[in-house]
Design an enzyme around this catalytic site. Structure first.
Site, PDB file in Angstrom:
ATOM      1  N   LYS A 159      25.347 -20.216 -50.321  1.00 20.02           N
ATOM      2  CA  LYS A 159      24.320 -19.168 -50.429  1.00 20.02           C
ATOM      3  C   LYS A 159      24.822 -18.123 -51.419  1.00 20.02           C
ATOM      4  O   LYS A 159      25.355 -17.073 -51.050  1.00 20.02           O
ATOM      5  CB  LYS A 159      24.055 -18.568 -49.044  1.00 20.02           C
ATOM      6  CG  LYS A 159      22.801 -17.727 -48.956  1.00 20.02           C
ATOM      7  CD  LYS A 159      22.491 -17.394 -47.508  1.00 20.02           C
ATOM      8  CE  LYS A 159      21.468 -16.292 -47.365  1.00 20.02           C
ATOM      9  NZ  LYS A 159      20.131 -16.618 -47.833  1.00 20.02           N
TER      10      LYS A 159
HETATM   11  C1  LIG Z   1      16.838 -20.772 -50.245  1.00 25.88           C
HETATM   12  C2  LIG Z   1      16.880 -20.661 -48.762  1.00 25.88           C
HETATM   13  N1  LIG Z   1      16.671 -21.760 -48.023  1.00 25.88           N
HETATM   14  C3  LIG Z   1      16.690 -21.708 -46.677  1.00 25.88           C
HETATM   15  C4  LIG Z   1      16.918 -20.536 -46.002  1.00 25.88           C
HETATM   16  C5  LIG Z   1      16.935 -20.525 -44.514  1.00 25.88           C
HETATM   17  O1  LIG Z   1      18.241 -20.372 -44.036  1.00 25.88           O
HETATM   18  P1  LIG Z   1      18.532 -19.660 -42.652  1.00 25.88           P
HETATM   19  O2  LIG Z   1      17.683 -20.329 -41.638  1.00 25.88           O
HETATM   20  O3  LIG Z   1      19.967 -19.901 -42.412  1.00 25.88           O
HETATM   21  O4  LIG Z   1      18.188 -18.246 -42.810  1.00 25.88           O
HETATM   22  C6  LIG Z   1      17.151 -19.373 -46.736  1.00 25.88           C
HETATM   23  C7  LIG Z   1      17.401 -18.107 -46.044  1.00 25.88           C
HETATM   24  O5  LIG Z   1      18.411 -17.539 -46.172  1.00 25.88           O
HETATM   25  C8  LIG Z   1      17.132 -19.438 -48.142  1.00 25.88           C
HETATM   26  O6  LIG Z   1      17.332 -18.346 -48.879  1.00 25.88           O
END
Ligand SMILES: Cc1ncc(COP(=O)(O)O)c(C=O)c1O
Length: 325
Positions: A159
């Protein structure tokens, strides 16, 4: 809505006033996007404030940092303690939690390794991401003309702030075209994810979500929904989703820390299913909200209570009232 501009921010172990939480313009991350971050939530529950899957979020932060060769002097327990300390210092009942690890100020050049690894944790109040109505009636999405990053270019499982340049293009295009969200395909033309959330389709009672290899972030909400679906005896498959499977799905919904569980009622102006939240989405949404709001037993150990003493006291009071009645 802008920030209120008050409260405390954790910076490299110190709590500083919001207005003083500054970094230099020559910091590496500003020029090269060299940062990794998390987005988690703390919810108010009948037992007190609780963070949802804090351990999983902090573990992903460490893993994102590892991919980018960033060492920071906190272990998993240390990260969780730092988040809890920051929430307590701000006396927040519910909030969005944003820890960030970044390459700071020293030199500027493509090589990040010459710059220090710094970290911060900030909190703010954040309501429903795609609008409160969307949780019930669903949102309108479009398939983006922007693809998600190709494998072996920018690592989707990390991330990283840099990935959000791509997310920003997807989101801006969707909004400019009158939709509330964009759905990106991967470079092979299969469904990947939304600009900031994962996606599920429901077809003949089976839940299907793209696999990690479809350039997705391994979402913690995605994982939670797969677990809750199994609890509710819905079959779940992680498999490649062709674009057209979106249009002919019985139900489609987004999941993420920000989006929580949001139904999608149309894609590219094609109505999905009955054009409103479907029964599987509703069942999973209810199961999810019951856990995060502390209204169902936390059977998977997903909640970390922030003010343990408070929760303990409340329990004692409840027991005393119960005993007296
Ligand atoms: C690109 C992306 N995909 C998926 C998610 C979902 O991830 P999470 O459920 O861990 O927040 C996020 C959120 O942070 C995101 O930015």
């Amino acid at each position: 809505m802008g920030f209120p501009g008050t409260g405390k921010i954790w910076m490299n172990g110190k709590l500083v006033e919001w207005k003083d939480a500054m970094i230099h313009i020559a910091s590496h991350l500003i020029h090269y996007g060299s940062a990794v971050f998390e987005g988690a939530r703390c919810y108010e529950t009948p037992r007190g404030s609780a963070c949802f899957r804090l351990d999983a979020h902090m573990r992903r932060l460490q893993q994102s940092a590892k991919v980018y060769r960033m060492d920071y002097s906190l272990d998993l327990a240390g990260w969780q303690a730092a988040v809890l300390e920051t929430i307590r210092a701000n006396a927040m009942k519910s909030c969005y939690i944003r820890p960030i690890v970044y390459r700071g100020y020293e030199t500027l050049g493509v090589n990040p390794m010459t710059c220090p690894v710094d970290a911060a944790i900030l909190l703010w109040e954040w309501g429903t991401y795609l609008g409160k109505d969307a949780l019930e009636v669903g949102c309108d999405a479009k398939v983006s003309s922007w693809a998600r990053m190709a494998p072996n270019t920018l690592p989707a499982m990390a991330k990283s702030s840099a990935n959000y340049a791509n997310s920003g293009l997807i989101k801006m295009e969707a909004l400019a075209d009158g939709y509330s969200e964009g759905i990106a395909l991967d470079v092979f033309g299969n469904v990947s994810e939304g600009s900031g959330q994962n996606i599920f389709i429901v077809r003949d009672g089976v839940l299907i979500t793209p696999p990690l290899a479809s350039s997705i972030l391994g979402g913690i909400t995605r994982d939670s929904i797969m677990t809750l679906a199994k609890d509710l005896s819905f079959p779940v498959q992680e498999s490649v989703v062709p674009r057209e499977a979106l249009y002919i799905a019985d139900e489609v919904f987004f999941v993420g820390t920000a989006a929580e569980v949001t139904p999608v009622r149309s894609i590219d102006k094609i109505t999905i299913g009955a054009g409103r939240r479907g029964p599987v989405t509703e069942a999973l949404q209810r199961a999810f909200f019951d856990v995060i709001n502390g209204e169902a037993p936390d059977t998977h150990g997903w909640l970390t209570y922030v003010y343990e003493e408070e929760a303990h006291l409340r329990n004692q009071q409840r027991t005393a009232v119960g005993a007296g009645s």
